[in-house]
Structures are given as structure tokens and as C-alpha cells.
Design a protein around this motif. Structure first.
Motif, PDB file in Angstrom:
ATOM      1  N   ARG A  88      -3.829   9.234  -0.964  1.00 25.85           N
ATOM      2  CA  ARG A  88      -4.033   9.498   0.461  1.00 25.85           C
ATOM      3  C   ARG A  88      -4.605   8.271   1.166  1.00 25.85           C
ATOM      4  NH1 ARG A  88      -7.121  13.267  -0.211  1.00 25.85           N
ATOM      5  NH2 ARG A  88      -5.745  15.057   0.088  1.00 25.85           N
ATOM      6  N   ARG A  89      -5.593   7.633   0.536  1.00 21.27           N
ATOM      7  CA  ARG A  89      -6.196   6.449   1.153  1.00 21.27           C
ATOM      8  C   ARG A  89      -5.183   5.314   1.278  1.00 21.27           C
ATOM      9  NH1 ARG A  89     -10.516   8.348  -1.941  1.00 21.27           N
ATOM     10  NH2 ARG A  89     -10.071   6.964  -3.712  1.00 21.27           N
ATOM     11  N   ALA A  90      -4.346   5.146   0.261  1.00 20.23           N
ATOM     12  CA  ALA A  90      -3.330   4.093   0.314  1.00 20.23           C
ATOM     13  C   ALA A  90      -2.308   4.386   1.411  1.00 20.23           C
ATOM     14  CB  ALA A  90      -2.633   3.963  -1.038  1.00 20.23           C
TER      15      ALA A  90
ATOM     16  N   SER B 187       0.662   4.038  -2.892  1.00 18.58           N
ATOM     17  CA  SER B 187       0.453   5.449  -2.590  1.00 18.58           C
ATOM     18  C   SER B 187       1.412   6.320  -3.386  1.00 18.58           C
ATOM     19  CB  SER B 187       0.641   5.691  -1.086  1.00 18.58           C
ATOM     20  OG  SER B 187       0.486   7.056  -0.784  1.00 18.58           O
TER      21      SER B 187
ATOM     22  N   GLY C 124      -6.335  11.657  -4.210  1.00 22.17           N
ATOM     23  CA  GLY C 124      -7.362  11.076  -3.348  1.00 22.17           C
ATOM     24  C   GLY C 124      -7.084   9.615  -3.061  1.00 22.17           C
ATOM     25  N   GLU C 125      -6.774   8.850  -4.104  1.00 27.52           N
ATOM     26  CA  GLU C 125      -6.439   7.438  -3.924  1.00 27.52           C
ATOM     27  C   GLU C 125      -5.105   7.273  -3.209  1.00 27.52           C
ATOM     28  OE1 GLU C 125      -7.358   4.938  -7.560  1.00 27.52           O
ATOM     29  OE2 GLU C 125      -7.668   6.959  -8.367  1.00 27.52           O
TER      30      GLU C 125
ATOM     31  N   GLU D 129      -2.791   6.183   4.139  1.00 32.10           N
ATOM     32  CA  GLU D 129      -3.453   5.994   5.436  1.00 32.10           C
ATOM     33  C   GLU D 129      -3.569   4.514   5.765  1.00 32.10           C
ATOM     34  OE1 GLU D 129      -7.036   8.123   4.787  1.00 32.10           O
ATOM     35  OE2 GLU D 129      -6.180  10.083   5.325  1.00 32.10           O
ATOM     36  N   ASP D 130      -3.871   3.688   4.756  1.00 34.78           N
ATOM     37  CA  ASP D 130      -3.927   2.248   4.979  1.00 34.78           C
ATOM     38  C   ASP D 130      -2.577   1.733   5.477  1.00 34.78           C
ATOM     39  OD1 ASP D 130      -6.528   2.130   4.174  1.00 34.78           O
ATOM     40  OD2 ASP D 130      -6.123   1.238   2.206  1.00 34.78           O
TER      41      ASP D 130
ATOM     42  N   ASP E 264      -1.932   3.082   9.038  1.00 30.32           N
ATOM     43  CA  ASP E 264      -2.879   2.570  10.027  1.00 30.32           C
ATOM     44  C   ASP E 264      -2.685   1.084  10.320  1.00 30.32           C
ATOM     45  OD1 ASP E 264      -3.943   5.053  10.316  1.00 30.32           O
ATOM     46  OD2 ASP E 264      -5.674   4.704   9.011  1.00 30.32           O
TER      47      ASP E 264
ATOM     48  N   ARG F 127       0.829  -1.210   0.000  1.00 33.72           N
ATOM     49  CA  ARG F 127       0.000   0.000   0.000  1.00 33.72           C
ATOM     50  C   ARG F 127       0.866   1.265   0.000  1.00 33.72           C
ATOM     51  NH1 ARG F 127      -4.362   0.763  -2.029  1.00 33.72           N
ATOM     52  NH2 ARG F 127      -5.601   1.807  -0.426  1.00 33.72           N
TER      53      ARG F 127
END
Length: 406
Positions: free
Chosen positions: A117-119, A104, A114-115, A121-122, A125, A100
């Protein structure tokens, strides 16, 4: 080894797994030092990746270096299906986190924040980012994403996850670079500039000169402008442009042109921004950022093309998932906020920068050899133009100021 990587690459053909691993390490060295141009790195890295079946265990090999090289060479699209298939096969958390992180980095370089950022954060996290291996691609990739997204929370998590160990000077400088972004976001531009300049000295000292992977020159230019020194801002932007042209990746050239155009007054500055838009045609996010600058600059100069530029910036920002950028563009279109680019005089810009550095009016008057009354007048005019009321608002407001005439 960094200096001899290009020469050694000529004699490694990658016909065996062992040769391909050596080839990958040499490609990475040639990329980070920018000793080979971006198009050649993209060709070599793509050819090697095509010979390797996607598998999650690649995170424990040299293969992530190829992903980093492809992204820095503006060929990130080559890695997308490969990483997707590797992620589908991943069964443990460490592998998923590191894949991930790579995704990112790739998505950011494709103009899909946008994608990305989600990657990111995954990856963070999952809380098991394994920085203990030989590869540093995970932290460097996420640091690059955090620096571009300018998100304090992500920057804080990355700095907190930093391993407690001695690191290569370049890796240490990478962490200092994103710490500088965090300081800047907190309004401490002077310390941020010092951190970035020290990072740049370290990078140059160890031969890490890739302007896409390590965009410290561009960030230095912005901070000089925040502090009111437009000559230094233009010098840093010119250095960023020279390095970007030498490397040859369109995303690096387009970013440098945007910053150089932003701090260059008059028609020349507008021409540089137009050139940036053309150069970034394949990257919707970076193109939207330039169009926003171009639209606001055109509006400040009274050009009728302003709205067209801003509408296109809003469309691209929305499509790429850059919600903060889309919001800024919408506010500029609606006229519900101060203009993003406001014309200050050279004296006003300089005085405002010295205020941001913490000087009092009396100290500024002494430094510039003017009266305190003159300083007060410059500040009053700057406050009115920037739409602010307090000195503490100047740091952020200077970001809305365009360069005064030479």
C-alpha cells in the motif's frame, strides 16, 4: 504473436541483449496467456533477470515485464533485491514512481499488503506516472494492487490517471475491472458484476487468461453471492479454480479454493478451506484471509477449532501489515460484531439478493411465485440473523452469510 510465443521461446537462447529483449516479450506473452505453467515462467524469467544488472533505466525497457511475470508466477521474491538496488540508483521522479509501482505489485504477491500500500501510494502521489510509454506494466501492476486492497481512494486515483488515448482491449478491460471493484465497494453490485463479466469476455477474447494477474473470476463469484445467486457464485469459483490449477501458482489456487470453499456448504466447504490454508503456506496475507473464513465457518458450525484458526489469522494479518483484516479478525475473536458467516436458508439468500438488485417485495414475490407475506417473512428472518435493520444494509451484510444447505 501471443499464440506462438511458447514455440518461439524454444528457439531464443538470450545470449545477446537483443535476444534477451525478445525473450522477455515472449515470456510475458506466455505468462499472460498461461500457455506455460507458472513454475516454467518463474524459471525462465529468473534466469533472464539474473543476467541484467539492476538499473533505474530498466523502466524504459522490456524488463518490467519480467517483474510482472515473476509476481504472477508466485516467484516475486526473486525481484525484491533487484528492485531495491534499482530504486537506490534512481535520480528522477518518473523512474522512482515506476519502480515503486513495480515494488507494490511484488510486495502484494509476497503477502505484504502494508508495504504494498505504501509503495502504491508513493507511486501515485509522485503524480507523474508516465503511462505514455510502450509498456503498460505500471498501470496494470497498480490496478492489481488496488483490486486486492479494495481501497476506494487508490482506485479513484488510478482511474483518474488513466491516459486519454486508445488502448489495447486488455488494458481497457483492466481499468474496467478495478472500476467494478469501486462500484462494488459503493454497494452497486449489479453494475459491478456486469462490468466484471464484460472485462472477462474481453480478456478471453484477446487470450489474456492468467488468473493471478487478472482475478476477475474470483471477484465475479463474490458478486454473484452478494446478489443472492449461490449457484452462479459456485460456478464462477469453480472456473477460477480450474484456471488457477492450469496456471499452477499456489497463490492463485489458494485464492480460488478459499472462494469455492466459502460458497460450498457442509463438510466439503470446510475441506476446501483447509486445503486453501495449506496451499497458501508461503503467503501470510492470503493465508490469514482463509483462516478468518475457516474460523468463522467453524464457529458457525460449532467446531472447537474456531478460536485457534482466528488467533492464527490475527497473528498473520498483523505481521503482514493488513490492519483492516486484523481488525475484522479481532472483532470476530471478541464477539463484538455479528458473526462473519451467518447461516441463511436458500430462500432467504435468494430474497436478500433480489432486494440488493433493487426489486420491491411485490416484484420479488412475482419473480419467485410466492406471496408477499412469504417475502416479508424471509426478509425479517434475514435481518435478524444478519444483525441489521434496513434494506440498505443488506448488500454489505450478505458478505457475512454462508451458503445454505443444498
Amino acid at each position: 504473436m501471443l499464440a506462438s510465443a511458447v514455440e518461439r521461446l524454444k528457439h531464443v537462447h538470450g545470449t545477446t541483449p537483443g535476444e534477451r529483449e525478445l525473450q522477455i516479450v515472449l515470456i510475458d506473452a506466455a505468462m499472460v496467456t498461461a500457455k506455460l505453467p507458472a513454475h516454467e515462467i518463474a524459471r525462465l524469467a529468473g534466469a533472464v533477470l539474473a543476467q541484467e544488472p539492476p538499473h533505474p533505466r530498466h523502466v524504459h525497457t522490456a524488463l518490467p515485464l519480467l517483474i510482472k511475470a515473476l509476481a504472477a508466477a508466485d516467484a516475486a521474491h526473486v525481484a525484491v533485491p533487484w528492485l531495491d538496488n534499482a530504486l537506490k540508483a534512481a535520480t528522477n521522479t518518473v523512474e522512482r514512481a515506476l519502480i515503486r509501482a513495480q515494488q507494490s505489485f511484488v510486495l502484494m504477491h509476497l503477502g505484504r499488503p502494508g508495504e504494498a500500500r505504501r509503495a502504491a501510494e508513493d507511486a501515485v502521489d509522485l503524480a507523474v506516472l508516465d503511462w505514455r510509454g510502450d509498456t503498460t506494466t505500471g498501470p496494470i501492476a497498480l490496478c492489481a494492487v488496488a483490486m486486492d486492497l479494495r481501497e476506494p481512494e487508490l482506485i479513484g486515483k488510478l482511474l483518474a490517471s488513466r491516459p486519454d488515448r486508445d488502448e489495447l482491449p486488455g488494458v481497457d478491460a483492466t481499468y474496467r475491472m478495478i472500476n467494478a471493484v469501486g462500484l462494488s465497494l459503493a454497494g452497486d453490485h449489479a453494475r459491478a458484476l456486469a462490468e466484471l463479466q464484460e472485462s472477462g469476455r474481453v480478456f478471453d477474447g484477446v487470450g489474456w487468461r492468467n488468473p493471478v494477474l487478472l482475478p476477475w473470476c474470483v471477484s465475479t463469484a463474490r458478486l454473484h453471492a452478494h446478489l443472492g445467486d449461490l449457484d452462479a457464485a459456485r460456478d464462477a469459483a469453480a472456473q477460477a479454480w480450474e484456471r488457477a490449477v492450469e496456471w499452477g501458482a499456489p497463490v492463485g489456487i489458494g485464492r480460488a479454493l478459499r472462494v469455492l470453499g466459502r460458497y460450498t456448504p457442509g463438510r466439503k466447504g470446510l475441506d476446501l478451506l483447509h486445503e486453501s490454508v495449506q496451499t497458501l503456506h508461503a503467503n501470510p496475507y492470503e493465508r490469514a484471509k482463509t483462516l478468518l473464513q475457516l474460523g468463522a465457518r467453524a464457529r458457525a458450525d460449532g467446531h472447537t477449532s474456531a478460536r485457534q484458526h482466528l488467533e492464527e489469522a490475527h497473528r498473520l494479518a498483523t505481521r503482514s501489515g493488513a490492519h483492516e483484516l486484523a481488525g475484522r479478525t479481532a472483532r470476530e475473536l471478541d464477539g463484538n460484531s455479528p458473526a462473519i458467516l451467518v447461516a441463511l436458508t436458500r430462500a432467504e439468500f435468494k430474497v436478500a439478493g433480489l432486494v440488493v438488485q433493487g426489486l420491491t417485495n411485490a416484484e420479488i414475490a412475482e419473480a419467485l411465485a410466492v406471496t408477499s407475506r412469504a417475502v416479508e417473512k424471509h426478509l425479517t428472518n434475514s435481518f435478524r440473523k444478519l444483525g441489521i435493520r434496513r434494506r440498505t444494509e443488506l448488500a454489505g451484510a450478505l458478505d457475512r452469510a454462508c451458503p445454505p444447505p443444498v
